[in-house]
Design an enzyme around this catalytic site. Structure first.
Site, mmCIF file in Angstrom:
data_model
loop_
_atom_site.group_PDB
_atom_site.id
_atom_site.type_symbol
_atom_site.label_atom_id
_atom_site.label_comp_id
_atom_site.label_asym_id
_atom_site.label_seq_id
_atom_site.Cartn_x
_atom_site.Cartn_y
_atom_site.Cartn_z
ATOM 1 C CE LYS A 78 -0.737 -6.135 -5.467
ATOM 2 N NZ LYS A 78 -0.640 -5.188 -4.341
ATOM 3 C CB SER A 156 -2.078 -7.159 -1.085
ATOM 4 O OG SER A 156 -1.639 -5.957 -1.695
ATOM 5 C CB SER A 180 0.387 -4.132 -0.129
ATOM 6 O OG SER A 180 -0.668 -4.681 0.603
HETATM 7 N N1 GLN Z 1 -2.666 -5.153 4.833
HETATM 8 C C1 GLN Z 1 -3.346 -3.932 4.599
HETATM 9 C C2 GLN Z 1 -4.788 -4.181 4.247
HETATM 10 O O1 GLN Z 1 -5.161 -5.304 4.224
HETATM 11 C C3 GLN Z 1 -2.665 -3.141 3.506
HETATM 12 C C4 GLN Z 1 -2.897 -3.708 2.161
HETATM 13 C C5 GLN Z 1 -2.241 -2.904 1.099
HETATM 14 O O2 GLN Z 1 -1.307 -2.129 1.336
HETATM 15 N N2 GLN Z 1 -2.741 -3.037 -0.106
HETATM 16 O O3 GLN Z 1 -5.542 -3.292 4.011
#
Ligand code: GLN
Length: 491
Positions: A78, A156, A180
């Site tokens: 990532k 994400s 995410s």
């Molecule tokens: N969807 C959540 C956010 O936008 C979690 C994102 C994540 O876990 N990095 O904050």
């Protein structure tokens, strides 16, 4: 023989050891698959030369019988992890061509165990999002379904999940601040585990919300997740929040079974308007665990309904502080201005995307004098109550908790959140509690919906007891059968 890209990590490990194929052949097969799959936009940077050089070094080790835990295993990374000498962007324009002079602890641990880097994976900008649509490099397209509508892979870690599902790596690193790892895993029929806060070092991983961020793997099987997490984990003097605890042999826990374990079903996760399909899947999961010898008990986590709103105060607050460093002075993008303040403003206006700006504004607001007590302090109190809910359940002898991973299957690109961001935030309704409490959570594919799209179940564990999640996750995987992606449409 199975195509090399279709092997699991454990199969590839055994095949390499038995010399059925070389690490170079395995890396080359992936390099070729990646080149054919650019339509998915899963990789933001391909590093084929690096992959082949690392594979060659692995072949030399293997020839001498010195193979390490992940020797020759090709992985995707990532783009939130800093990789030495390889551009790292966090999915944002503001990092520009940032070329880190250091390696994150997680990736360093993986290379020290012999893993091979295929490239950097697309993601939501600064890991803010649930669909991979906030990336400065454009959305990732899910490898699932091709009937005209393109689906999101979740976010994400959308690039990680899509790459693993589409056989563009054997496993991928990912991070999870509110869901995410688990949500994109559920959307793509892959396995994702967010370990206990402190299991994995955050050093060298671009920060979103430091008290919630944890790295973990996305893989195609529970066993592979156990193998990869073991390599990623461990104490780190460079991260004081990283726990000084030995890393168990997670793979050994995979075949433990659930006989005698108490699995809790939290009634508060039966949310209003929950789809009958998700309800059915959850019930099915309960029956699978019961049939394997677990005792199923109803439990209560009464503060669940406050978790999402509290998360959307705590996470943006920390993000607004963490992202203050991107000012155009030290690294990344610089837009010149008439003075220093003008330079800051122009750089940040040009470098950050809409969602990141929204988070910075929310975060700055909830931390500002006069609002701090009303929002931030209250959210922290709620966080304590959420944590206490879990502690009380575990104090009654419950070993793990079973919930759905997401409220729905994957949706279409452009379908959600453009008018109302909360529509997108609701994706994390079942996952954020786990980050707020610092606990481990795993998403395991559990079936397909009526449209043939993957759905996942989540298991939440006790702090530093990922082993139980691997054991129970394997029971679900065995019962559900591996979720196999239909014929690739992108190649
Ligand atoms: N969807 C959540 C956010 O936008 C979690 C994102 C994540 O876990 N990095 O904050």
């Amino acid at each position: 023989m199975t195509e090399l890209t279709h092997l699991t990590i454990s199969e590839a490990r055994d095949g390499l050891k038995a010399k059925s194929f070389s690490a170079t052949e395995l890396a080359q097969a992936h390099v070729d698959a990646i080149a054919k799959a650019r339509a998915l936009n899963a990789y933001v940077l391909e590093t084929p030369e690096k992959a082949l050089a690392m594979a060659k070094a692995s072949d030399e080790k293997l020839a001498k019988g010195e193979g390490r835990a992940l020797e020759g295993i090709p992985l995707g990374i990532k783009d939130l992890f800093c990789t030495e000498g390889v551009v790292s962007t966090a999915g944002s324009k503001i990092l520009g061509n940032f070329n880190p002079p250091y390696e994150s602890t997680v990736t360093r641990n993986l290379w020290n165990d012999g893993a091979v880097m295929l490239g950097k994976l697309n993601m939501d900008e600064f890991a803010m999002g649930s669909s991979n649509e906030t990336s400065a490099f454009g959305p990732v397209v899910s490898p699932w379904r091709n009937d005209g509508t393109h689906l999101v892979p979740g976010g994400s870690s959308g690039g990680s999940a899509a790459a693993v599902a589409a056989h563009l790596c054997l496993g991928a690193t990912a991070t999870d601040t509110g869901g995410s790892i688990r949500q994109p895993a559920a959307f793509t029929g892959t396995v994702g585990i967010k370990p206990t806060y402190g299991r994995v070092s955050r050093w060298g991983t671009v920060a979103f919300a430091s008290s919630l961020d944890q790295a973990g793997p996305i893989t195609r099987t529970v066993r592979d997740a156990a193998i990869m997490l073991r390599s990623m984990s461990g104490p780190d003097a460079k991260d004081t929040t990283c726990a000084d605890l030995p890393v168990p042999d997670f793979e050994a826990a995979v075949s433990r079974g659930v006989k005698g374990l108490k699995i809790g079903i939290p009634k508060e996760y039966r949310v209003d308007g929950m789809s009958p399909e998700i309800e059915k899947l959850w019930h099915q999961g309960t029956e699978w665990l019961r049939a394997a010898g677990a005792e199923i008990v109803e439990v209560s986590l009464p503060h669940t309904k406050y978790a999402l709103p509290a998360y959307y105060i705590v996470a943006p607050a920390e993000a607004s502080s963490n992202l203050a460093r991107y000012d155009g002075v030290r690294y990344g993008l610089r837009e010149n201005g008439k003075d220093i303040v003008d330079l800051y403003e122009k750089t940040r206006a040009a470098g950050f995307g809409r969602e990141v700006k929204r988070r910075i504004m929310i975060g700055t607001y909830v931390l500002s004098a006069g609002y701090y007590d009303a929002y931030y302090v209250r959210a922290q109190k709620i966080r304590t109550l959420i944590k206490r809910d879990f502690e009380e359940v575990y104090a009654k002898g419950v070993h793990a908790i079973l919930t759905p991973a997401t409220p729905s299957a994957a949706f279409g690109i452009g379908e959600k959140g453009s008018g109302d961001p909360v529509e997108m935030y609701l994706n994390d309704i079942f996952t954020v509690t786990v980050n707020m409490a610092g606990l481990p959570g795993i998403a395991v594919p559990a079936g397909l919906d009526q449209q043939g799209l993957p759905l996942g179940l989540q298991l939440i564990g006790r702090a530093f007891d990922e082993e139980t999640l691997f054991a129970a996750g394997q029971v679900i995987e065995d019962a559900a059968g591996r979720i196999i992606l239909p014929q690739p449409w992108w190649a």
